[in-house]
Design an enzyme around this catalytic site. Structure first.
Site, mmCIF file in Angstrom:
data_model
loop_
_atom_site.group_PDB
_atom_site.id
_atom_site.type_symbol
_atom_site.label_atom_id
_atom_site.label_comp_id
_atom_site.label_asym_id
_atom_site.label_seq_id
_atom_site.Cartn_x
_atom_site.Cartn_y
_atom_site.Cartn_z
ATOM 1 N N SER A 101 -6.380 -0.259 -16.799
ATOM 2 C CA SER A 101 -7.011 0.861 -16.402
ATOM 3 C C SER A 101 -6.789 1.850 -17.937
ATOM 4 O O SER A 101 -6.381 1.897 -18.222
ATOM 5 C CB SER A 101 -6.159 1.344 -15.206
ATOM 6 N N TYR B 256 2.926 4.495 -12.321
ATOM 7 C CA TYR B 256 1.550 3.338 -12.596
ATOM 8 C C TYR B 256 0.717 3.139 -13.363
ATOM 9 O O TYR B 256 0.745 1.383 -13.601
ATOM 10 C CB TYR B 256 0.082 4.438 -11.769
ATOM 11 N N GLU C 214 -6.142 4.842 -16.800
ATOM 12 C CA GLU C 214 -4.990 5.489 -16.642
ATOM 13 C C GLU C 214 -4.050 5.478 -17.567
ATOM 14 O O GLU C 214 -2.834 6.622 -18.351
ATOM 15 C CB GLU C 214 -4.770 4.890 -15.749
HETATM 16 P P1 NAP Z 1 -7.964 -0.363 -3.943
HETATM 17 O O1 NAP Z 1 -9.496 0.010 -2.931
HETATM 18 O O2 NAP Z 1 -6.571 0.436 -3.988
HETATM 19 O O3 NAP Z 1 -7.569 -1.460 -3.164
HETATM 20 C C1 NAP Z 1 -5.759 -2.257 -4.067
HETATM 21 C C2 NAP Z 1 -5.986 -3.376 -2.904
HETATM 22 O O4 NAP Z 1 -4.208 -4.117 -2.749
HETATM 23 C C3 NAP Z 1 -5.460 -3.643 -1.748
HETATM 24 O O5 NAP Z 1 -6.257 -4.494 -1.497
HETATM 25 C C4 NAP Z 1 -4.344 -3.170 -0.912
HETATM 26 O O6 NAP Z 1 -4.092 -3.874 0.298
HETATM 27 C C5 NAP Z 1 -4.018 -4.098 -2.095
HETATM 28 N N1 NAP Z 1 -2.555 -3.770 -2.130
HETATM 29 C C6 NAP Z 1 -1.504 -2.799 -2.503
HETATM 30 N N2 NAP Z 1 -0.333 -3.488 -2.841
HETATM 31 C C7 NAP Z 1 0.154 -4.575 -2.345
HETATM 32 C C8 NAP Z 1 0.932 -5.197 -2.637
HETATM 33 N N3 NAP Z 1 2.283 -5.047 -2.566
HETATM 34 N N4 NAP Z 1 0.614 -6.967 -1.739
HETATM 35 C C9 NAP Z 1 -0.410 -7.713 -1.674
HETATM 36 N N5 NAP Z 1 -1.860 -6.654 -1.923
HETATM 37 C C10 NAP Z 1 -1.612 -5.766 -2.219
HETATM 38 O O7 NAP Z 1 -7.737 -0.353 -5.186
HETATM 39 P P2 NAP Z 1 -9.557 -0.258 -6.134
HETATM 40 O O8 NAP Z 1 -9.739 0.500 -6.986
HETATM 41 O O9 NAP Z 1 -10.126 -1.395 -5.588
HETATM 42 O O10 NAP Z 1 -8.876 -0.991 -7.366
HETATM 43 C C11 NAP Z 1 -8.484 -2.476 -8.076
HETATM 44 C C12 NAP Z 1 -7.777 -3.081 -9.277
HETATM 45 O O11 NAP Z 1 -7.757 -2.393 -10.567
HETATM 46 C C13 NAP Z 1 -6.584 -2.171 -8.263
HETATM 47 O O12 NAP Z 1 -5.440 -2.733 -9.826
HETATM 48 C C14 NAP Z 1 -6.454 -1.403 -9.457
HETATM 49 O O13 NAP Z 1 -4.732 0.043 -10.130
HETATM 50 C C15 NAP Z 1 -7.334 -1.860 -10.971
HETATM 51 N N6 NAP Z 1 -7.668 -0.479 -11.583
HETATM 52 C C16 NAP Z 1 -8.625 0.940 -10.427
HETATM 53 C C17 NAP Z 1 -10.009 1.057 -11.176
HETATM 54 C C18 NAP Z 1 -11.087 2.111 -10.186
HETATM 55 O O14 NAP Z 1 -11.594 3.767 -10.931
HETATM 56 N N7 NAP Z 1 -11.055 1.660 -9.445
HETATM 57 C C19 NAP Z 1 -9.229 1.564 -12.606
HETATM 58 C C20 NAP Z 1 -9.036 0.615 -13.487
HETATM 59 C C21 NAP Z 1 -7.634 0.009 -12.968
HETATM 60 P P3 NAP Z 1 -4.398 -2.667 1.366
HETATM 61 O O15 NAP Z 1 -6.170 -3.112 1.279
HETATM 62 O O16 NAP Z 1 -3.818 -3.498 2.167
HETATM 63 O O17 NAP Z 1 -4.270 -1.295 0.952
HETATM 64 N N1 GDD Z 2 -6.777 11.774 -5.671
HETATM 65 C C1 GDD Z 2 -7.232 13.389 -5.768
HETATM 66 N N2 GDD Z 2 -7.310 14.312 -5.079
HETATM 67 N N3 GDD Z 2 -6.647 13.694 -7.221
HETATM 68 C C2 GDD Z 2 -7.448 15.045 -7.374
HETATM 69 C C3 GDD Z 2 -7.496 15.806 -6.704
HETATM 70 C C4 GDD Z 2 -7.364 15.366 -5.477
HETATM 71 O O1 GDD Z 2 -7.815 16.250 -4.062
HETATM 72 N N4 GDD Z 2 -7.869 17.285 -6.968
HETATM 73 C C5 GDD Z 2 -7.803 17.148 -7.881
HETATM 74 N N5 GDD Z 2 -7.755 15.315 -8.481
HETATM 75 C C6 GDD Z 2 -8.212 15.234 -9.572
HETATM 76 C C7 GDD Z 2 -6.309 14.800 -10.033
HETATM 77 O O2 GDD Z 2 -5.814 15.198 -10.656
HETATM 78 C C8 GDD Z 2 -7.090 13.454 -11.330
HETATM 79 O O3 GDD Z 2 -7.247 14.230 -12.655
HETATM 80 C C9 GDD Z 2 -8.458 13.083 -10.785
HETATM 81 O O4 GDD Z 2 -8.893 14.023 -10.259
HETATM 82 C C10 GDD Z 2 -9.589 11.598 -10.615
HETATM 83 O O5 GDD Z 2 -8.031 11.289 -9.768
HETATM 84 P P1 GDD Z 2 -8.583 10.164 -8.797
HETATM 85 O O6 GDD Z 2 -9.191 10.324 -8.235
HETATM 86 O O7 GDD Z 2 -7.255 10.031 -7.509
HETATM 87 O O8 GDD Z 2 -8.060 8.626 -9.597
HETATM 88 P P2 GDD Z 2 -7.154 8.912 -11.382
HETATM 89 O O9 GDD Z 2 -7.800 9.283 -12.334
HETATM 90 O O10 GDD Z 2 -6.145 9.233 -10.850
HETATM 91 O O11 GDD Z 2 -7.311 6.921 -11.253
HETATM 92 C C11 GDD Z 2 -7.476 6.542 -10.471
HETATM 93 O O12 GDD Z 2 -8.070 5.748 -11.781
HETATM 94 C C12 GDD Z 2 -8.039 4.999 -12.506
HETATM 95 C C13 GDD Z 2 -8.595 4.621 -13.763
HETATM 96 O O13 GDD Z 2 -8.330 5.542 -14.820
HETATM 97 C C14 GDD Z 2 -7.429 4.817 -9.829
HETATM 98 O O14 GDD Z 2 -8.507 4.331 -9.267
HETATM 99 C C15 GDD Z 2 -6.258 4.004 -10.710
HETATM 100 O O15 GDD Z 2 -6.519 3.044 -9.842
HETATM 101 C C16 GDD Z 2 -7.095 4.068 -11.673
HETATM 102 O O16 GDD Z 2 -6.488 3.014 -12.317
#
Ligand code: NAP
Ligand code: GDD
Length: 342
Positions: free
Chosen positions: A128, A152, A130
């Protein structure tokens, strides 16, 4: 071809499973047990491809090493995509042990199963942006310094390093996809983009009056999840395993996202958005902007969906959801509890 997808019920799990199934793969998805059935995202895929067909689901959990190892040994997949994680950064400050434990134990369990079993299985790790910490306004690439700012992100750095270590030490085809934020209509409802577009849908239909957010000045490089899961697949087909950044190369503030989303239904965001410290983090990642050049040159991957199209797609989908909610509310079949959930 056979693939195991952990986190198949999540946002990326849905898009990736769908694309693999469309490519003719047999997909084996891991589902964690919950008191309510939580397959709503993948239900269309279950109807079309499973459970007797090419989409097979198993109860498992990242923490249950034996079940994961048994599944890998029994299925003998060609590829494993490790997408499962407690993926909410703010929640990781509140549940640091669980958040760290799930990511790290799950990743090492899979890597160990490959090392001790079949070393030809390819492995994808969901790394990520992050991990970079995002202090300065700079373009981040595969060589940029990692500076995690949350439990995280620290857990993701550990998994990222272990993936590289298993690649170098044991010659395993193990790749890290360093993905910047990617969103979609099936994005989790407590991530900021979806929280905004869901509120816009409800406010537009008169079901909600205010939206409370945290830090409006944070900026993110937001793309469309369906584009990014295509990039995951391309990494696994590359001749050599490596690490790649996937990003759009553009960054926008939370304020800009909110403004664009409200504007798309003819509303001024400032009349509806308020802020609360409740949604601010103990340690913030202020600025994320990715440099996707390596992925473009080596994988032929580019983010195809523009920021404007992403916002539009999410708002349109959430207006449809709000229309369904309105019918349920009018018939007293649900109560509006969304203020408590975000
Ligand atoms: P998500 O929608 O939160 O999905 C996470 C998945 O992990 C869900 O299927 C969840 O199951 C499962 N999970 C959570 N805890 C678990 C456990 N203990 N054992 C087995 N399964 C578990 O996340 P996403 O946005 O699809 O992201 C996919 C991956 O990419 C994650 O690893 C995230 O950290 C990473 N990532 C995401 C982003 C982004 O912007 N979306 C960016 C960079 C990296 P449930 O459905 O039951 O909750
Ligand atoms: N969730 C959330 N809720 N975020 C908020 C809010 C709120 O009400 N208001 C402002 N934010 C700001 C957060 O402080 C952060 O700076 C930004 O919006 C994005 O927050 P999220 O959408 O929660 O995503 P993230 O960037 O923290 O994390 C996501 O992206 C990562 C990749 O950079 C997740 O998908 C992570 O799993 C992923 O790794």
């Amino acid at each position: 071809m056979k693939a195991i997808v952990t986190g198949t019920t999540g946002q990326d799990g849905y898009y990736l499973s769908k694309q693999l199934l469309q490519n003719g793969y047999e997909v084996h998805g891991l589902v964690r047990r919950s008191s309510n059935i939580n397959t709503f995202r993948i239900d269309p895929l279950i109807s079309e491809y499973g459970p007797e067909g090419k989409f097979k689901l198993y109860y498992s959990d990242l923490i249950d090493s034996s079940s994961i190892t048994n599944l890998i040994n029994n299925i003998q997949p060609d590829e494993i995509y490790n997408l499962a994680a407690q993926s909410h950064v703010a929640v990781s400050f509140k549940n640091p042990i669980y958040s760290t434990h799930t990511s790290t134990t799950g990743t090492v369990t899979i890597l160990e199963s490959i090392r001790n079993g079949n070393k030809d299985i390819k492995f994808y790790q969901a790394s990520s942006s992050e991990m970079f910490g995002g202090e300065k306004e700079e373009k981040l690439n595969e060589k940029s310094k990692l500076n995690p700012k949350s439990p995280y992100a620290a857990a993701k750095v550990f998994c990222h390093d272990m993936t590289k270590i298993y690649r170098e030490a044991y010659g395993i085809f193990a790749v890290n996809g360093i993905l910047f934020n990617h969103e979609s209509p099936v994005r989790g409802e407590t991530f900021v983009t979806r929280k905004i577009t869901q509120a816009v849908g409800r406010i537009h239909l008169g079901l909600q009056s205010k939206l409370t957010l945290g830090n409006l000045d944070a900026s993110r490089d937001w793309g469309f999840a369906g584009d990014y899961t295509k990039g995951m697949y391309l990494m696994m087909q590359h001749s050599e395993p490596d690490d790649w950044v996937l990003a759009t190369g553009e960054t926008h503030t939370v304020k800009e996202f909110a403004s664009k989303a409200f504007e798309s239904v003819g509303l001024n965001w400032e009349e509806f958005v308020e802020t609360s410290d409740k949604y601010k983090r103990p340690n913030e990642v202020n600025h994320l902007l990715g440099d996707p050049e390596k992925a473009k040159n080596e994988l032929g991957w580019v983010a195809e969906t523009s920021f404007d199209d992403l916002v539009k797609m999410m708002v349109e989908s959430d207006i449809e959801s709000a229309e369904r909610e309105k019918v349920l509310l009018e018939n007293k079949l649900i109560k509006p509890t969304w203020e408590y959930h975000t």
